[in-house]
Design a protein around this motif. Sequence first.
Motif, PDB file in Angstrom:
ATOM      1  N   MET A 211       0.853  -1.202   0.000  1.00 16.28           N
ATOM      2  CA  MET A 211       0.000   0.000   0.000  1.00 16.28           C
ATOM      3  C   MET A 211       0.883   1.245   0.000  1.00 16.28           C
ATOM      4  SD  MET A 211      -2.800   1.190   2.845  1.00 16.28           S
ATOM      5  CE  MET A 211      -3.563   2.790   2.767  1.00 16.28           C
ATOM      6  N   SER A 212       0.719   2.122  -0.965  1.00 15.69           N
ATOM      7  CA  SER A 212       1.527   3.334  -1.028  1.00 15.69           C
ATOM      8  C   SER A 212       0.936   4.398  -0.124  1.00 15.69           C
ATOM      9  CB  SER A 212       1.591   3.857  -2.465  1.00 15.69           C
ATOM     10  OG  SER A 212       0.317   4.251  -2.902  1.00 15.69           O
ATOM     11  N   MET A 213       1.821   5.213   0.404  1.00 18.16           N
ATOM     12  CA  MET A 213       1.382   6.271   1.323  1.00 18.16           C
ATOM     13  C   MET A 213       1.489   7.607   0.623  1.00 18.16           C
ATOM     14  SD  MET A 213       2.927   7.262   5.043  1.00 18.16           S
ATOM     15  CE  MET A 213       2.357   8.721   5.911  1.00 18.16           C
ATOM     16  N   LEU A 214       0.385   8.289   0.439  1.00 21.48           N
ATOM     17  CA  LEU A 214       0.386   9.594  -0.229  1.00 21.48           C
ATOM     18  C   LEU A 214       0.966  10.625   0.714  1.00 21.48           C
ATOM     19  CD1 LEU A 214      -0.485  10.947  -2.874  1.00 21.48           C
ATOM     20  CD2 LEU A 214      -2.599  11.623  -1.711  1.00 21.48           C
ATOM     21  N   LEU A 215       1.915  11.395   0.212  1.00 25.76           N
ATOM     22  CA  LEU A 215       2.603  12.364   1.037  1.00 25.76           C
ATOM     23  C   LEU A 215       2.054  13.759   0.818  1.00 25.76           C
ATOM     24  CD1 LEU A 215       6.191  11.023   0.434  1.00 25.76           C
ATOM     25  CD2 LEU A 215       4.772  10.631   2.417  1.00 25.76           C
ATOM     26  N   SER A 216       2.410  14.642   1.744  1.00 24.26           N
ATOM     27  CA  SER A 216       1.944  16.023   1.623  1.00 24.26           C
ATOM     28  C   SER A 216       2.465  16.669   0.345  1.00 24.26           C
ATOM     29  CB  SER A 216       2.397  16.836   2.845  1.00 24.26           C
ATOM     30  OG  SER A 216       3.802  16.803   2.956  1.00 24.26           O
ATOM     31  N   GLY A 217       3.631  16.213  -0.126  1.00 26.99           N
ATOM     32  CA  GLY A 217       4.184  16.760  -1.336  1.00 26.99           C
ATOM     33  C   GLY A 217       3.523  16.198  -2.566  1.00 26.99           C
ATOM     34  N   GLY A 218       2.638  15.205  -2.421  1.00 26.19           N
ATOM     35  CA  GLY A 218       1.912  14.641  -3.541  1.00 26.19           C
ATOM     36  C   GLY A 218       2.528  13.380  -4.099  1.00 26.19           C
ATOM     37  N   ALA A 219       3.737  13.002  -3.666  1.00 24.82           N
ATOM     38  CA  ALA A 219       4.416  11.831  -4.210  1.00 24.82           C
ATOM     39  C   ALA A 219       4.270  10.641  -3.277  1.00 24.82           C
ATOM     40  CB  ALA A 219       5.894  12.137  -4.427  1.00 24.82           C
ATOM     41  N   SER A 220       4.207   9.453  -3.857  1.00 29.13           N
ATOM     42  CA  SER A 220       4.207   8.219  -3.092  1.00 29.13           C
ATOM     43  C   SER A 220       5.277   7.317  -3.666  1.00 29.13           C
ATOM     44  CB  SER A 220       2.831   7.548  -3.149  1.00 29.13           C
ATOM     45  OG  SER A 220       2.567   7.107  -4.470  1.00 29.13           O
ATOM     46  N   LEU A 221       5.600   6.250  -2.953  1.00 25.34           N
ATOM     47  CA  LEU A 221       6.672   5.369  -3.382  1.00 25.34           C
ATOM     48  C   LEU A 221       6.405   4.785  -4.760  1.00 25.34           C
ATOM     49  CD1 LEU A 221       9.361   4.385  -2.243  1.00 25.34           C
ATOM     50  CD2 LEU A 221       8.177   2.364  -1.373  1.00 25.34           C
ATOM     51  N   THR A 222       5.149   4.477  -5.058  1.00 25.21           N
ATOM     52  CA  THR A 222       4.821   3.891  -6.359  1.00 25.21           C
ATOM     53  C   THR A 222       4.939   4.908  -7.498  1.00 25.21           C
ATOM     54  OG1 THR A 222       2.481   4.326  -5.921  1.00 25.21           O
ATOM     55  CG2 THR A 222       3.305   2.126  -5.390  1.00 25.21           C
ATOM     56  N   ASP A 223       5.023   6.194  -7.150  1.00 25.37           N
ATOM     57  CA  ASP A 223       5.183   7.221  -8.187  1.00 25.37           C
ATOM     58  C   ASP A 223       6.631   7.309  -8.681  1.00 25.37           C
ATOM     59  OD1 ASP A 223       2.522   8.000  -8.051  1.00 25.37           O
ATOM     60  OD2 ASP A 223       2.913   9.416  -6.426  1.00 25.37           O
ATOM     61  N   LEU A 224       7.568   6.726  -7.947  1.00 26.73           N
ATOM     62  CA  LEU A 224       8.984   6.850  -8.281  1.00 26.73           C
ATOM     63  C   LEU A 224       9.466   5.624  -9.035  1.00 26.73           C
ATOM     64  CD1 LEU A 224      10.388   8.197  -4.874  1.00 26.73           C
ATOM     65  CD2 LEU A 224       9.397   9.494  -6.775  1.00 26.73           C
ATOM     66  N   ASP A 225      10.259   5.860 -10.074  1.00 31.24           N
ATOM     67  CA  ASP A 225      10.860   4.724 -10.768  1.00 31.24           C
ATOM     68  C   ASP A 225      12.090   4.251  -9.984  1.00 31.24           C
ATOM     69  OD1 ASP A 225      12.935   6.508 -11.354  1.00 31.24           O
ATOM     70  OD2 ASP A 225      12.229   6.899 -13.385  1.00 31.24           O
ATOM     71  N   ALA A 226      12.697   3.178 -10.457  1.00 28.52           N
ATOM     72  CA  ALA A 226      13.815   2.565  -9.730  1.00 28.52           C
ATOM     73  C   ALA A 226      14.970   3.546  -9.558  1.00 28.52           C
ATOM     74  CB  ALA A 226      14.280   1.311 -10.469  1.00 28.52           C
ATOM     75  N   ARG A 227      15.236   4.364 -10.603  1.00 23.65           N
ATOM     76  CA  ARG A 227      16.341   5.317 -10.511  1.00 23.65           C
ATOM     77  C   ARG A 227      16.069   6.345  -9.422  1.00 23.65           C
ATOM     78  NH1 ARG A 227      17.751   9.182 -15.542  1.00 23.65           N
ATOM     79  NH2 ARG A 227      18.341   7.162 -16.474  1.00 23.65           N
ATOM     80  N   ALA A 228      14.863   6.905  -9.407  1.00 23.80           N
ATOM     81  CA  ALA A 228      14.519   7.931  -8.418  1.00 23.80           C
ATOM     82  C   ALA A 228      14.564   7.370  -6.999  1.00 23.80           C
ATOM     83  CB  ALA A 228      13.145   8.506  -8.721  1.00 23.80           C
ATOM     84  N   ARG A 229      14.087   6.144  -6.830  1.00 21.88           N
ATOM     85  CA  ARG A 229      14.133   5.519  -5.498  1.00 21.88           C
ATOM     86  C   ARG A 229      15.568   5.353  -5.042  1.00 21.88           C
ATOM     87  NH1 ARG A 229       9.727   0.554  -5.585  1.00 21.88           N
ATOM     88  NH2 ARG A 229       8.044   1.681  -6.633  1.00 21.88           N
ATOM     89  N   ASP A 230      16.432   4.880  -5.946  1.00 21.15           N
ATOM     90  CA  ASP A 230      17.822   4.634  -5.593  1.00 21.15           C
ATOM     91  C   ASP A 230      18.529   5.936  -5.227  1.00 21.15           C
ATOM     92  OD1 ASP A 230      20.137   3.223  -5.161  1.00 21.15           O
ATOM     93  OD2 ASP A 230      20.718   3.143  -7.277  1.00 21.15           O
ATOM     94  N   ILE A 231      18.297   6.984  -6.011  1.00 18.89           N
ATOM     95  CA  ILE A 231      18.943   8.261  -5.731  1.00 18.89           C
ATOM     96  C   ILE A 231      18.421   8.868  -4.437  1.00 18.89           C
ATOM     97  CG2 ILE A 231      19.137  10.652  -6.562  1.00 18.89           C
ATOM     98  CD1 ILE A 231      19.396   9.524  -9.387  1.00 18.89           C
TER      99      ILE A 231
END
Length: 357
Positions: free
Chosen positions: A1-21
Amino acid sequence: MSMLLSGGASLTDLDARARDILRRIVETHLETGEPVGSRTVSRGGLALSPASIRNTMQDLTMAGLLASPHTSAGRVPTHAGLRLFVDGLLEIGDLTEEERREIEGRLAGRGRSFEEALDEASVLLSGLAGGAGIVAAPVRASGVKHVEFVPLGVDEALAVLVAEDGTVENRLMRLSAGVTPSTLREASNFLNARLKGRPLAEARAEMTAELERARRELDTAAARLVEDGLAAWAGGAERERALIVRGRANLLQDREALEDLERVRGLMEDLEQKAQLIGLLDGVAEAEGVRIFIGAETRLFSLSGSAVVAAPYMSGRQRVLGAIGVIGPARLNYARIIPLVDYTARVLGRILDGNDT
């Protein structure tokens, strides 16, 4: 289950590169306390050019997960970025056998009393975790042995509650017109019949629904006395609950914190808000496992940007006794502190269970 953040982004919104960085930036910042630039990220073995890394960092900044402090070219994680990291990217470490033995040995010191064990747990966590250790002492759960309203004059009485563990609570009460010695006896007998042998908090919750019937069984003055007595004892217990805080000096040794004395001052003021901190820890006690609060997620830390890692400690019968944790700047070493708090809470619960009445 992804958690929606105040900034509007959730973990599922990020690709592998963005998560790693994001993970690399947060881990480096938590270790050094400094803004992290693209060259630092690239030196970690990432097969991307500094330009590609900068583009991804800009995307993460637009998503509210990173921020650029002052004029630095580097980035630091926002509270939303820290939350995303803690919830989905953090690799939690484990305690060494030596650390486990130290925790068990210090909490189970020979002849240690209930209060001493709580205090030692707070000192222990502050030393091992590098923040301030906090412990909310439990609401006393011993059963009621006897209650009595003792007249002191025409308009005053002493509400006396004797617990089965031998503690006595006295509350001075103002009496309304019409209260006689027989009214005091009637109210005392009514409460003794319903409270004896039961923890006050448990019995009081049930009696709230029973007060309407009490008003029919008792005369008006006695019914009001019953309500006032319950409120006096319960309110006194909450006011007298201990909040143990050890290791405040650790908060002044953080290099980043020293550059932001206003934030440190705010954190120190947070530690003085006893009722709010106890309320926060009581919320932890209602959950299972470790809970983490970062910055503006709680009203208490909205100004100082502090963080708390806390867990409930409970008896062997799975009855929650209280909560214990570490408080400090949001740049805590979560990978180390989470298992420390979790294990200390479990050991503390086992030890206190022998003192649980």
